[in-house]
Scaffold this motif. Structure first.
Motif, mmCIF file in Angstrom:
data_model
loop_
_atom_site.group_PDB
_atom_site.id
_atom_site.type_symbol
_atom_site.label_atom_id
_atom_site.label_comp_id
_atom_site.label_asym_id
_atom_site.label_seq_id
_atom_site.Cartn_x
_atom_site.Cartn_y
_atom_site.Cartn_z
ATOM 1 N N VAL A 12 -36.192 58.609 14.712
ATOM 2 C CA VAL A 12 -36.428 57.525 15.655
ATOM 3 C C VAL A 12 -35.639 56.303 15.232
ATOM 4 C CG1 VAL A 12 -38.486 56.736 14.431
ATOM 5 C CG2 VAL A 12 -38.202 56.221 16.861
ATOM 6 N N GLN A 13 -35.125 55.569 16.221
ATOM 7 C CA GLN A 13 -34.396 54.344 15.933
ATOM 8 C C GLN A 13 -35.354 53.209 15.621
ATOM 9 O OE1 GLN A 13 -31.841 53.541 19.267
ATOM 10 N NE2 GLN A 13 -30.283 55.011 18.592
ATOM 11 N N SER A 84 -42.718 50.041 17.849
ATOM 12 C CA SER A 84 -41.970 49.053 17.057
ATOM 13 C C SER A 84 -41.746 49.539 15.628
ATOM 14 C CB SER A 84 -42.723 47.709 17.048
ATOM 15 O OG SER A 84 -42.919 47.234 18.362
ATOM 16 N N LEU A 85 -41.270 50.768 15.529
ATOM 17 C CA LEU A 85 -41.115 51.381 14.214
ATOM 18 C C LEU A 85 -40.099 50.639 13.357
ATOM 19 C CD1 LEU A 85 -41.416 55.111 15.206
ATOM 20 C CD2 LEU A 85 -42.858 53.900 13.571
ATOM 21 N N LYS A 86 -40.378 50.585 12.074
ATOM 22 C CA LYS A 86 -39.521 49.922 11.102
ATOM 23 C C LYS A 86 -39.005 50.945 10.098
ATOM 24 C CE LYS A 86 -42.327 45.686 11.252
ATOM 25 N NZ LYS A 86 -43.122 44.732 10.431
ATOM 26 N N SER A 127 -33.554 56.638 12.010
ATOM 27 C CA SER A 127 -32.245 57.224 12.285
ATOM 28 C C SER A 127 -31.083 56.289 11.981
ATOM 29 C CB SER A 127 -32.154 57.623 13.762
ATOM 30 O OG SER A 127 -32.247 56.476 14.578
ATOM 31 N N SER A 128 -31.363 55.041 11.533
ATOM 32 C CA SER A 128 -30.268 54.082 11.289
ATOM 33 C C SER A 128 -29.503 54.431 10.044
ATOM 34 C CB SER A 128 -30.838 52.665 11.193
ATOM 35 O OG SER A 128 -31.756 52.581 10.137
#
Length: 128
Positions: A12-13, A84-86, A127-128
């Motif tokens: 996930v982004q 709002s995943l970090k 995923s970053s």
């Protein structure tokens, strides 16, 4: 034998959303409290959120306002809605449940035991 099966993890982004599911199966009399824990690389497992059979919830401070735990008692399933995943949310997420397992039953009696059950874990990765 009672089992917990998690699903819904993935890539996930940052800022994205995921929903995790955890379903209990087996000879179940009752599923009491259910919870989500997580373990990041090199860190200890920590509580993320917990929910009682009546719906009372408790959250880690780091996830309040972003992650929401819920459950469907008819399906013996708990959910973790992650918004709002970090980057720091990257971890293996484990489901935990306090269960009353039926050992034996007949027309006159019911034998059960209380136990804590863990799922196998599902990976949530930035995923970053």
């Amino acid at each position: 034998q009672v089992q917990l099966v998690e699903s819904g993890g993935g890539l996930v982004q940052p800022g994205g959303s995921l929903r995790l599911s955890c379903t209990a199966s087996g000879s179940i009399l009752n599923v009491h409290a259910m919870g989500w824990y997580r373990q990041a690389p090199g860190k200890q497992r920590e509580l993320v959120a917990r929910i009682t059979i009546s719906g009372t919830t408790d959250y880690a401070d780091s996830v309040k306002g972003r992650l929401t735990i819920s459950r469907d008692n008819a399906k013996n399933t708990a959910y973790l809605q992650m918004n709002s995943l970090k980057f720091e949310d990257t971890a293996v997420y484990y489901c935990d449940a306090d269960v009353s397992e039926i050992m034996a039953s007949d027309i006159d009696s019911l034998e059960y035991r209380d136990l804590e059950v863990w799922g196998q874990g599902t990976l949530v990765t930035d995923s970053s």
